[in-house]
Design a protein around this motif. Structure first.
Motif, PDB file in Angstrom:
ATOM      1  N   THR A 180       7.549  -0.496   5.965  1.00  0.00           N
ATOM      2  CA  THR A 180       6.150  -0.888   6.051  1.00  0.00           C
ATOM      3  C   THR A 180       5.493  -0.538   4.728  1.00  0.00           C
ATOM      4  O   THR A 180       5.540   0.609   4.287  1.00  0.00           O
ATOM      5  CB  THR A 180       5.443  -0.181   7.213  1.00  0.00           C
ATOM      6  N   SER A 230       2.032  -1.077   2.029  1.00  0.00           N
ATOM      7  CA  SER A 230       0.616  -1.411   1.884  1.00  0.00           C
ATOM      8  C   SER A 230       0.378  -1.937   0.476  1.00  0.00           C
ATOM      9  O   SER A 230       0.831  -1.334  -0.502  1.00  0.00           O
ATOM     10  CB  SER A 230      -0.253  -0.176   2.124  1.00  0.00           C
ATOM     11  N   MET A 232       4.112 -15.137   3.442  1.00  0.00           N
ATOM     12  CA  MET A 232       4.200 -14.216   4.572  1.00  0.00           C
ATOM     13  C   MET A 232       2.824 -13.733   5.011  1.00  0.00           C
ATOM     14  O   MET A 232       2.550 -13.633   6.196  1.00  0.00           O
ATOM     15  CB  MET A 232       5.058 -13.012   4.197  1.00  0.00           C
ATOM     16  N   GLU A 233       1.990 -13.365   4.045  1.00  0.00           N
ATOM     17  CA  GLU A 233       0.660 -12.809   4.341  1.00  0.00           C
ATOM     18  C   GLU A 233      -0.291 -13.201   3.216  1.00  0.00           C
ATOM     19  O   GLU A 233       0.125 -13.388   2.072  1.00  0.00           O
ATOM     20  CB  GLU A 233       0.703 -11.281   4.408  1.00  0.00           C
ATOM     21  N   ASN A 285      -4.575 -12.178   1.954  1.00  0.00           N
ATOM     22  CA  ASN A 285      -5.823 -11.465   2.245  1.00  0.00           C
ATOM     23  C   ASN A 285      -6.801 -11.694   1.115  1.00  0.00           C
ATOM     24  O   ASN A 285      -6.441 -11.645  -0.059  1.00  0.00           O
ATOM     25  CB  ASN A 285      -5.580  -9.967   2.430  1.00  0.00           C
ATOM     26  N   LEU A 332      -3.296  -5.626   2.157  1.00  0.00           N
ATOM     27  CA  LEU A 332      -2.618  -5.932   3.413  1.00  0.00           C
ATOM     28  C   LEU A 332      -1.530  -4.899   3.652  1.00  0.00           C
ATOM     29  O   LEU A 332      -1.092  -4.213   2.731  1.00  0.00           O
ATOM     30  CB  LEU A 332      -2.042  -7.350   3.409  1.00  0.00           C
ATOM     31  N   THR A 333      -1.135  -4.785   4.894  1.00  0.00           N
ATOM     32  CA  THR A 333      -0.022  -3.924   5.278  1.00  0.00           C
ATOM     33  C   THR A 333       0.966  -4.794   6.043  1.00  0.00           C
ATOM     34  O   THR A 333       0.579  -5.538   6.940  1.00  0.00           O
ATOM     35  CB  THR A 333      -0.501  -2.747   6.142  1.00  0.00           C
ATOM     36  N   VAL A 334       2.230  -4.702   5.650  1.00  0.00           N
ATOM     37  CA  VAL A 334       3.248  -5.571   6.231  1.00  0.00           C
ATOM     38  C   VAL A 334       4.562  -4.802   6.369  1.00  0.00           C
ATOM     39  O   VAL A 334       4.868  -3.945   5.544  1.00  0.00           O
ATOM     40  CB  VAL A 334       3.447  -6.841   5.369  1.00  0.00           C
TER      41      VAL A 334
END
Length: 133
Positions: A50, A52, A74-75, A77, A89-91
């Motif tokens: 995980t 950030s 994927m993400e 922000n 973001l946190t993934v």
């Protein structure tokens, strides 16, 4: 055997840390006929880690876009919240390997300096614990 000092050093190590300038000399991406300047940064992640991502600028309103090794988004922000225009973001990374972060501005002509960090989630918890001590 790994000592506590070694673990603490690892926990403090970012996966990526850069200070850069978004400028007209950077890559240009066309989105619906509008051209945006964009920087691309690469980092290596481990499966199930995980992480950030923090992107900060005082010069422009940044966006952070995370891509996998195949270039699939994927993400994304734009703003951390209503009062903070920086991005983050946190993934949890699904695979070990290379990942890419794209850094454009909300405004097509947005330019200026920025800082980008990718931190293991353990680092965030470690630093929060340091603040409470």
């Amino acid at each position: 055997m790994i000592g506590l000092d070694s673990l603490a050093a690892w926990a403090k190590a970012p996966l990526l840390r850069v200070q850069e300038v978004l400028s007209q000399d950077d890559e240009i991406v066309d989105v619906d006929g509008v051209e945006y300047y964009v920087d691309v940064h690469e980092f290596t992640g481990q499966a199930n880690l995980t992480a950030s991502v923090y992107l900060e600028s005082h010069d422009f309103d940044p966006i952070v876009i995370l891509l996998d090794a195949n270039g699939e988004m994927m993400e994304v922000n734009d703003d951390l919240d209503d009062k903070n225009l920086n991005a983050g973001l946190t993934v949890t990374l699904p695979d070990s390997g290379e990942y890419y972060l794209l850094v454009p501005s909300v405004e097509p002509s947005g330019q200026g300096t920025y800082g980008l960090r990718v931190l293991p989630e353990k680092l965030r918890a470690y630093r929060e614990a340091e603040v409470r001590i």
